[in-house]
Design an enzyme around this catalytic site. Structure first.
Site, PDB file in Angstrom:
ATOM      1  N   CYS A 170      -0.043   5.362   0.849  1.00  0.00           N
ATOM      2  CA  CYS A 170      -1.088   6.243   1.367  1.00  0.00           C
ATOM      3  C   CYS A 170      -0.495   7.644   1.434  1.00  0.00           C
ATOM      4  O   CYS A 170       0.496   7.859   2.133  1.00  0.00           O
ATOM      5  CB  CYS A 170      -1.561   5.772   2.744  1.00  0.00           C
TER       6      CYS A 170
ATOM      7  N   ARG B 217       0.832  -1.206   0.000  1.00  0.00           N
ATOM      8  CA  ARG B 217       0.000   0.000   0.000  1.00  0.00           C
ATOM      9  C   ARG B 217       0.859   1.245   0.000  1.00  0.00           C
ATOM     10  O   ARG B 217       1.910   1.296   0.614  1.00  0.00           O
ATOM     11  CB  ARG B 217      -0.896   0.022   1.238  1.00  0.00           C
TER      12      ARG B 217
END
Length: 126
Positions: free
Chosen positions: A103, A101
């Site tokens: 972010c 991920r």
């Protein structure tokens, strides 16, 4: 390549598709917290908006023949990094496979929303 289209996720608000399947991968467009039926933004707080964004990603994945447990990578956009702890709490309920991920905080998001989530996932051969 195959275009993904479903009424279970918000319609694209520009010249793009909800997702694209290429080989055994599906690439979702960023999903904002819009109600698929009305297009209205769901909630005013980050928890509500994160919840709807994740549901919308799940709907696009399902339409492509995939699911949240097959996600390889997500990219998450927040209007305010101060919302990260609450966003993360919602996110971890959906992305239980711990995909890679990124972010990041951005200056602004479409329709003034607080978050947007996109994903890349595996699609089984049919």
């Amino acid at each position: 390549m195959k275009k993904v289209s479903t009424t279970q996720a918000p319609a694209a608000i520009g010249p793009y598709s909800q997702g694209m399947v290429f080989g055994n991968l599906v690439f979702t467009s960023g999903q904002i917290p819009a109600d698929p039926a009305t297009g209205a933004i769901v909630g005013t707080a980050i928890a509500e908006q994160a919840e709807q964004s994740c549901k919308n990603v799940a709907a696009v994945l399902a339409a492509a023949g995939s699911s949240l447990d097959k996600v390889i990578k997500t990219t998450c956009f927040l209007a305010d990094m101060g919302d990260f702890p609450v966003f993360n709490g919602v996110y971890e309920k959906y992305f239980v496979g711990f995909p890679a991920r990124s972010c990041v905080a951005v200056k602004s998001l479409p329709k003034g929303v607080l978050c947007e989530v996109e994903a890349v996932a595996f699609v089984e051969d049919k």
